[in-house]
Design an enzyme around this catalytic site. Structure first.
Site, PDB file in Angstrom:
ATOM      1  N   HIS A 222     -46.697  29.534  79.401  1.00  0.00           N
ATOM      2  CA  HIS A 222     -45.519  30.186  79.934  1.00  0.00           C
ATOM      3  C   HIS A 222     -45.408  29.853  81.410  1.00  0.00           C
ATOM      4  CE1 HIS A 222     -42.597  33.259  80.945  1.00  0.00           C
ATOM      5  NE2 HIS A 222     -42.300  33.246  79.670  1.00  0.00           N
TER       6      HIS A 222
ATOM      7  N   ASP B 275     -42.769  33.632  71.576  1.00  0.00           N
ATOM      8  CA  ASP B 275     -42.227  32.854  70.463  1.00  0.00           C
ATOM      9  C   ASP B 275     -43.255  32.522  69.400  1.00  0.00           C
ATOM     10  OD1 ASP B 275     -39.585  32.672  71.264  1.00  0.00           O
ATOM     11  OD2 ASP B 275     -40.110  31.155  72.752  1.00  0.00           O
TER      12      ASP B 275
HETATM   13  N1  ACO Z   1     -49.390  22.663  75.018  1.00  0.00           N
HETATM   14  C1  ACO Z   1     -50.200  21.778  75.648  1.00  0.00           C
HETATM   15  N2  ACO Z   1     -50.272  21.659  76.988  1.00  0.00           N
HETATM   16  C2  ACO Z   1     -49.490  22.455  77.707  1.00  0.00           C
HETATM   17  C3  ACO Z   1     -48.620  23.395  77.133  1.00  0.00           C
HETATM   18  C4  ACO Z   1     -48.601  23.488  75.718  1.00  0.00           C
HETATM   19  N3  ACO Z   1     -47.797  24.365  75.102  1.00  0.00           N
HETATM   20  N4  ACO Z   1     -47.966  24.062  78.110  1.00  0.00           N
HETATM   21  C5  ACO Z   1     -48.388  23.542  79.262  1.00  0.00           C
HETATM   22  N5  ACO Z   1     -49.322  22.580  79.042  1.00  0.00           N
HETATM   23  C6  ACO Z   1     -50.095  21.841  80.023  1.00  0.00           C
HETATM   24  C7  ACO Z   1     -49.225  20.890  80.851  1.00  0.00           C
HETATM   25  O1  ACO Z   1     -49.171  19.613  80.237  1.00  0.00           O
HETATM   26  C8  ACO Z   1     -49.975  20.887  82.165  1.00  0.00           C
HETATM   27  O2  ACO Z   1     -51.130  20.090  82.008  1.00  0.00           O
HETATM   28  P1  ACO Z   1     -51.705  19.257  83.269  1.00  0.00           P
HETATM   29  O3  ACO Z   1     -52.118  20.287  84.272  1.00  0.00           O
HETATM   30  O4  ACO Z   1     -52.842  18.494  82.690  1.00  0.00           O
HETATM   31  O5  ACO Z   1     -50.583  18.390  83.743  1.00  0.00           O
HETATM   32  C9  ACO Z   1     -50.463  22.317  82.298  1.00  0.00           C
HETATM   33  O6  ACO Z   1     -50.580  22.806  80.960  1.00  0.00           O
HETATM   34  C10 ACO Z   1     -49.535  23.206  83.103  1.00  0.00           C
HETATM   35  O7  ACO Z   1     -48.304  23.141  82.498  1.00  0.00           O
HETATM   36  P2  ACO Z   1     -46.943  23.260  83.262  1.00  0.00           P
HETATM   37  O8  ACO Z   1     -46.078  22.114  82.876  1.00  0.00           O
HETATM   38  O9  ACO Z   1     -47.156  23.522  84.718  1.00  0.00           O
HETATM   39  O10 ACO Z   1     -46.368  24.549  82.624  1.00  0.00           O
HETATM   40  P3  ACO Z   1     -44.960  25.073  82.972  1.00  0.00           P
HETATM   41  O11 ACO Z   1     -45.184  26.385  83.582  1.00  0.00           O
HETATM   42  O12 ACO Z   1     -44.128  24.120  83.695  1.00  0.00           O
HETATM   43  O13 ACO Z   1     -44.309  25.162  81.519  1.00  0.00           O
HETATM   44  C11 ACO Z   1     -43.730  25.938  79.409  1.00  0.00           C
HETATM   45  C12 ACO Z   1     -44.202  26.305  80.818  1.00  0.00           C
HETATM   46  C13 ACO Z   1     -42.427  25.112  79.484  1.00  0.00           C
HETATM   47  C14 ACO Z   1     -43.417  27.227  78.669  1.00  0.00           C
HETATM   48  C15 ACO Z   1     -44.827  25.130  78.720  1.00  0.00           C
HETATM   49  O14 ACO Z   1     -46.006  25.875  78.656  1.00  0.00           O
HETATM   50  C16 ACO Z   1     -44.414  24.662  77.327  1.00  0.00           C
HETATM   51  O15 ACO Z   1     -43.782  23.617  77.188  1.00  0.00           O
HETATM   52  N6  ACO Z   1     -44.800  25.448  76.256  1.00  0.00           N
HETATM   53  C17 ACO Z   1     -44.405  25.117  74.929  1.00  0.00           C
HETATM   54  C18 ACO Z   1     -42.975  25.516  74.693  1.00  0.00           C
HETATM   55  C19 ACO Z   1     -42.832  27.020  74.575  1.00  0.00           C
HETATM   56  O16 ACO Z   1     -43.561  27.682  73.855  1.00  0.00           O
HETATM   57  N7  ACO Z   1     -41.811  27.540  75.280  1.00  0.00           N
HETATM   58  C20 ACO Z   1     -41.475  28.970  75.216  1.00  0.00           C
HETATM   59  C21 ACO Z   1     -41.678  29.624  76.521  1.00  0.00           C
HETATM   60  S1  ACO Z   1     -41.370  31.322  76.384  1.00  0.00           S
HETATM   61  C22 ACO Z   1     -39.705  31.434  76.433  1.00  0.00           C
HETATM   62  O17 ACO Z   1     -38.986  30.645  76.981  1.00  0.00           O
HETATM   63  C23 ACO Z   1     -39.132  32.588  75.734  1.00  0.00           C
END
Ligand code: ACO
Length: 431
Positions: free
Chosen positions: A308, A365
């Protein structure tokens, strides 16, 4: 004395005012930074930018706290329901008996979709993406009710109570109609019954035979919608504020929010979670393949429902929804293999250093899709249900923008990284 922060740039010192929120959150006020120093604040994706002061929702991502107008989400989920929480989010206080009656009355009175609007549906292919249909049909509310959508803050605020109730109620009805249309079923008009029962009725009743709603089902849907009612400055809510800041009317701004919600990294995640769980099930995998792929760092193979943008410990809504999911499946006697897969996946990810070190936990979710599936809601409607739930938060945020006498149009800056100045060459001279 007001706090300030000192900034040293090119041997000159500048004072930046500090803004402190009611829960002690601190922000550097950089509004005059460019005028005073020539610099702008750079914050790609606004992850560390306070774009507004808001009195609607408090969220502490580090400690997993979510409160609407001061009330903890856990208490609202336990004692309130969607309509009451919608009122709270929009108007700032829990309603009195009379206020609740008036609000519910408006929702019931404005639930139906007029024949002219019903005709719009026929213009779409039966398999059109539901969120594309929802956003455009909601935008058309501004065309059908121009008196409520004048693009003049003062006039639109004067009609706000009606427009807000109409938006909440009609987004729900449009959602149900989408389902009927895509399945080749006739429109079922709303009845004078509670909000969630009415949604289920409009989706599932046959024209002359009513769908009997089990109380567990209504309760689960209420919880689901309530948990989505608002969530601070997320992508869709910020979009609503951004569009609203140009004095665009409520309906148009909501339509923009629906577009923002449709993306898989935001509201589309619940759909993606179900596709992921279904593939694991179909491939008789235990989730190992998805976990391994998710660790590759590729955005397209993330573990959906995990991580998140602001919760870096746990998502309080995920805890409530995980429990609600267990409850509704037990009460309805449903044994969903996808629930077992989700639980195994959660356990495996929570033991994996990749997820632990990046503070990636299940978000709201992760389990919401399994609840919707248990209620008979098809996967392509999941984000529609999310939009119905989020409408009060969008509306409350639009109102804050519209009612702020000192508000200005949202207009971020950028750091330009393209070519420097060059001269135009006629086409014959280009390589
Ligand atoms: N699976 C695997 N790796 C992940 C995931 C994931 N679901 N989420 C983040 N990461 C990794 C990133 O690749 C990054 O890795 P790195 O440090 O090696 O580069 C690290 O974790 C940090 O991630 P960020 O990109 O900084 O996370 P951000 O805060 O930008 O993104 C987000 C948040 C978009 C929700 C992300 O976690 C994601 O894509 N999750 C899956 C989609 C999802 O479930 N979205 C629903 C969110 S809740 C809502 O909107 C109601």
């Amino acid at each position: 004395m007001a706090m300030t922060a000192q900034l040293k740039l090119d041997d000159k010192e500048y004072s930046l005012p500090v803004i402190v929120g009611t829960e002690g959150e601190k922000a550097l006020d950089t509004r005059k930074l460019r005028a005073d120093t020539g610099y702008i604040a750079y914050d790609q994706g606004y992850g560390n930018t306070g774009s507004c002061e808001s009195a609607i929702t408090y969220l502490d991502g580090e400690n997993g706290i979510l409160r609407h107008r001061g009330y903890p989400i856990e208490q609202l989920a336990q004692h309130s329901n969607f309509v009451e929480t919608a009122y709270l989010v929009i108007y700032g206080e829990l309603p009195t008996v009379e206020q609740r009656k008036v609000f519910s009355g408006r929702l019931r009175q404005h639930a139906a979709i007029e024949p002219q609007m019903q005709a719009i549906f026929q213009g779409y292919p039966k398999d059109a993406p539901p969120m594309a249909m929802l956003s455009s049909i909601v935008a058309s509310l501004a065309a059908h009710y121009p008196q409520l959508a004048t693009n003049d803050f003062e006039k639109d605020l004067a009609n706000f109570d009606l427009a807000a109730a109409m938006a909440i109620s009609k987004i729900r009805t449009i959602g149900a109609m989408l389902y009927r249309y895509q399945n080749g079923l006739p429109y079922v008009p709303p009845k004078d019954i509670p909000f969630c029962d009415n949604l289920l009725h409009m989706m599932f009743s046959e024209l002359y035979q009513d769908y009997v709603v089990a109380p567990e089902v209504t309760r689960a849907l209420n919880t689901l919608l309530l948990l989505h009612a608002d969530h601070e400055q997320n992508c869709s809510t910020s979009t609503v504020r951004m569009v609203g800041s140009s004095a665009a009317n409520l309906f148009t701004s909501l339509s923009a929010g629906i577009c923002a919600l449709s993306g898989p990294l935001h509201g589309g995640a619940n759909t993606a979670v179900m596709h992921m769980l279904q593939s694991i099930h179909d491939e008789h995998d235990d989730g190992t393949r998805f976990i391994a792929a998710a660790k590759s760092g590729s955005k397209s193979s993330r573990l959906m429902g995990f991580g998140h943008a602001v919760y870096k410990n746990f998502d309080p809504r995920a805890k409530i929804i995980g429990q609600a999911c267990d409850d509704v499946l037990t009460k309805l006697g449903i044994n969903d293999p996808l629930l077992a897969i989700a639980k195994n996946l959660e356990q495996a990810a929570l033991k994996d250093d990749y997820f632990l070190s990046r503070k990636l936990y299940p978000n709201v979710d992760f389990y919401s899709g399994i609840i919707m599936r248990a209620l008979g809601i098809p996967v392509n409607m999941f984000t529609i249900i999310f939009a119905i739930g989020r409408a009060p938060g969008w509306i409350a945020n639009w109102r804050e923008v519209a009612a702020n006498p000192k508000g200005r149009i949202y207009r971020p800056r950028q750091v330009y990284a393209g070519p420097v100045k060059r001269d135009y060459r006629p086409i014959a001279q280009r390589g």
